[in-house]
Scaffold this motif. Structure first.
Motif, PDB file in Angstrom:
ATOM      1  N   TRP A 131       0.829  -1.208   0.000  1.00 28.84           N
ATOM      2  CA  TRP A 131       0.000   0.000   0.000  1.00 28.84           C
ATOM      3  C   TRP A 131       0.860   1.254   0.000  1.00 28.84           C
ATOM      4  CZ3 TRP A 131      -4.672   1.460  -1.158  1.00 28.84           C
ATOM      5  CH2 TRP A 131      -5.159   2.682  -0.711  1.00 28.84           C
ATOM      6  N   ALA A 138      -1.899  -2.971  -4.517  1.00 26.98           N
ATOM      7  CA  ALA A 138      -1.815  -3.462  -3.142  1.00 26.98           C
ATOM      8  C   ALA A 138      -2.501  -4.812  -2.986  1.00 26.98           C
ATOM      9  CB  ALA A 138      -2.435  -2.443  -2.191  1.00 26.98           C
ATOM     10  N   TYR A 173     -11.360   2.477   1.094  1.00 26.28           N
ATOM     11  CA  TYR A 173     -10.478   3.639   1.120  1.00 26.28           C
ATOM     12  C   TYR A 173     -11.227   4.912   0.746  1.00 26.28           C
ATOM     13  CZ  TYR A 173      -6.819   6.952  -0.060  1.00 26.28           C
ATOM     14  OH  TYR A 173      -6.046   8.071  -0.126  1.00 26.28           O
TER      15      TYR A 173
END
Length: 726
Positions: free
Chosen positions: A567, A582, A621
């Motif tokens: 990440w 990621a 996210y």
């Protein structure tokens, strides 16, 4: 290896001394006491930098201490001079010419003092300098000094002239004090002094003001912000102040001293010390933004090389970081198996060693200035005890030049360090996983703090130029009589310029550091929030039978470590591609641990779970980022000192976390160029707010209030508890 010398041993409960921080805090406290009191008393012995700043910048009043010794000393020096003259003695500057013309003689003692003003009131002032409002001229700066500098000059010259060595009557000192009382500030030319026979030219304009000269100008009412510029003759008339007629030696006593150089140097010294303390706090903030290994701040390292400045810098940085969850390395048990840099780069790791001589030099410089503030910088010097008068050169301001050049070099070194730290935070190749240019949105279309990086480089280059010594540019002057001269005022002026430029760098570094810790917290909290959903997702795809709990735990921990690294390694990519890259960490973990998974996982299964994991990453996210940007939780993760400065910027100044391109103001914006009810501004406008807080002292107040609350800086007590999650 041999045993460590007992001299290098340290006690974790020991409190190291922090002389520079304590001196700076003490000066700031005195300054605030003077403002509260509203006035200071001068006695020729106890003036300090804080008093100079309070009178110069904050309108604090001035009065002569009615002490018997002070009053008697003033009167006795005048009597000693009169006794000298009654014997028919020739005395420099009283009945002889000046400088290279000292071989002339005269009986017109009063005319001689006027002649001194004639030749010293010779510098350049433009009509803009004598106008009430600024004009549109293209000169880089005014040709006259700021009023604060002039007020400081008057204060310092009064303090020197009451020491009983100048043969100056009380009335002259009282009249200078009346100028300050009535907010009458002489307009003094900026350039023209070599600070050799004192700052003759600048001080002569103060002398002209108290004489009521019709061609010396003053600013009246400058403390109220709207000064009128009128002649000294008119100003004294309006204030009912009787113009002074200078008696024997009084003109020389007024101007033959270092008050101008010392005034500007004192103002610069005050801010330089505060900038030095703030630089240590910014180093702590930068280390949190970079999620740094702060082993370099351990007290043993400083104890092994016990320069006082190094001990102090490391200790102060530890104090500012105490309780931080965004740094590690000071804990008792270290992880020596971690990947990545084994130690930080120089801008952080060597900061205590880099700052060490700067803190020591700043202390030395202030000591020199304190001595100068309470000295007789005059010639000739009256010795009332021996009923004698001595000719010498106490007006030579070399000590002031020495102080200001140390200050300026310290400022340059501090600026270079802060620039390096700022650049490291902005550069994603060096920032330990922060996005390029500290963009909170997708970096392909948001370059956020890139301009800050360039601007800070420009400021640092200018600061480096200003650090060059002035003392090696001496020119022989005044018929070669002043063959060596200190250039003290010029050096002090350059030091004030360096203070201004370093303040720009500090503003940039603080803005960058706050953005950096916000983004560090954003990503660390995102990773923490994703851990359980990721575990549940993986469990739903992988066989639930046949796993030993320890093996399952080991697999997930190994995979999660790979994911965190992936990440941060993908920080340069937009959110969707970052999530894709990621997510590949899961496939890597499955391959690495294939022999320990209880059933065969097909390639199709790996692709399916990786795709599901990628979607989970991206969706989680975007939601987490939107929530965080609206209400950051950064302050919960910062050290005690860095939290104070962060909240000052975010809450008191109202400078927000920069969200990216959406922040940029544009014409015709349908939302009224607002975001969440606050205005959109350019990055420069936000940084300017911080810069103004640096220069008006409100930022320093926040720092010193924290230090006062913290009490004496704690040695290494905080070493045990300053680390946070990895």
């Amino acid at each position: 290896m041999g045993s460590i010398s007992p001299a290098l041993a340290y006690d974790v409960n020991h409190q190291w001394a922090t002389p520079h921080a304590k001196q700076t805090l003490n000066s700031w406290s005195k300054f605030n006491k003077h403002i509260k009191a509203g006035s200071i008393l001068i006695d020729g012995q106890s003036l300090d930098v804080a008093s100079v700043v309070a009178v110069a910048r904050n309108g604090v009043g001035l009065a002569l201490k009615e002490d018997e010794n002070v009053v008697h000393g003033i009167e006795a020096s005048v009597q000693t001079l009169q006794g000298y003259l009654s014997k028919g003695f020739y005395l420099y500057g009283v009945n002889t010419g000046f400088g290279g013309s000292a071989d002339t003689r005269t009986d017109d003692l009063y005319g001689l003092q006027r002649a001194l003003m004639q030749h010293t009131q010779s510098a350049i002032l433009t009509k803009e300098d004598k106008s009430d409002s600024p004009s549109g001229h293209e000169y880089l700066e005014s040709h006259s000094m700021p009023s604060a500098w002039t007020r400081a000059m008057i204060l310092i010259r009064c303090n020197a002239n009451i020491r009983g060595h100048s043969a100056m009557t009380r009335n002259v000192v009282d009249t200078m004090i009346k100028l300050l009382e009535q907010d009458i500030v002489p307009v003094v030319p900026l350039r023209g002094s070599i600070s050799a026979s004192g700052d003759l030219m600048p001080l002569s304009y103060i002398s002209g003001a108290i004489q009521g000269s019709p061609d010396v100008y003053v600013r009246v009412g400058s403390r109220k912000g709207l000064p009128r510029v009128i002649t000294a003759e008119q100003a004294l008339g309006e204030a009912s102040i009787t113009p002074i007629i200078l008696g024997p030696k009084e003109g020389l006593s007024l101007i033959n001293g270092t008050a101008a150089a010392t005034a500007v140097a004192s103002l610069g010294c005050y801010e330089a010390n505060q900038l030095a303390v703030v630089s240590q706090l910014l180093t702590a903030l930068s280390s949190e933004a970079l999620y740094a290994n702060n082993e370099w701040a351990h007290p043993f390292i400083a104890a092994a090389r016990p320069h006082q400045g190094q001990i102090e810098a490391a200790q102060n940085i530890r104090t500012f970081l105490c309780g931080s969850k965004l740094s590690y390395g000071l804990e008792q048990t270290k992880d020596r198996f971690s990947a990545g840099l084994a130690q930080e780069r120089y801008a952080l790791r060597s900061s205590p060693q880099w700052l060490s001589p700067q803190l020591e030099d700043l202390l030395s410089a202030e000591k020199q200035l304190h001595t100068e503030l309470n000295s007789t910088s005059d010639n000739p010097v009256v010795n009332v005890l021996d009923n004698d008068i001595h000719c010498g050169a106490n007006f030579q301001a070399a000590s002031v030049t020495s102080a200001t050049e140390k200050i300026r070099l310290a400022l340059q070194s501090i600026g270079k360090m802060l620039f390096s730290q700022t650049s490291e935070m902005i550069n994603h190749d060096l920032s330990n996983g922060l996005p390029p240019n500290l963009a909170a949105d997708d970096p392909s279309l948001s370059f956020c703090l890139k301009g800050i990086d360039v601007n800070t480089a420009a400021y640092t280059s200018e600061l480096g130029f200003l650090a060059n010594p002035v003392s090696n540019h001496v020119q022989s002057a005044e018929m070669h009589n002043q063959a060596i001269n200190s250039l003290g005022l010029l050096s002090a002026r350059q030091t004030m310029a360096a203070v201004e430029v370093l303040s720009l760098i500090v503003a940039n570094c603080l803005y960058t550091g706050c953005q950096g810790v916000d983004l560090r917290t954003l990503h660390r909290t995102f990773i923490a929030s994703l851990r359980d959903p990721a575990r549940q997702l993986i469990t739903s795809f992988l066989p639930s039978e046949g796993w030993l709990a320890a093996v399952e735990h080991e697999f997930f921990d190994s995979f999660w470590k790979l994911f965190e690294e992936a990440w941060y390694d993908a920080a340069a990519y937009d959110a969707d591609e970052r999530a894709h890259k990621a997510s590949q960490s899961l496939a890597t973990a499955l391959v690495v641990h294939a022999n320990r998974i209880p059933a065969i996982v097909s390639i199709e299964n790996v692709a399916e779970i990786s795709k599901a994991f990628e979607a989970l990453i991206l969706d989680s996210y975007l939601v987490h980022r939107d929530t965080f940007l609206r209400k950051p939780t950064t302050s919960e993760y910062l050290g005690q000192g860095t939290k104070a400065i962060y909240l000052f910027v975010r809450e008191k100044l109202g400078v927000p976390l920069h969200r990216g391109l959406i922040e940029h103001p544009v014409a015709g914006d349908k939302g009224g160029n607002k975001i969440d009810g606050r205005p959109k501004k350019t990055i420069g406008s936000w940084v300017s707010i911080i810069y103004e807080a640096v220069r008006d002292g409100s930022l320093y107040a926040e720092v010193f209030e924290f230090l006062q609350a913290a009490g004496d800086v704690k040695g290494s007590n905080e070493v045990k508890g300053s680390n946070g999650v990895h």
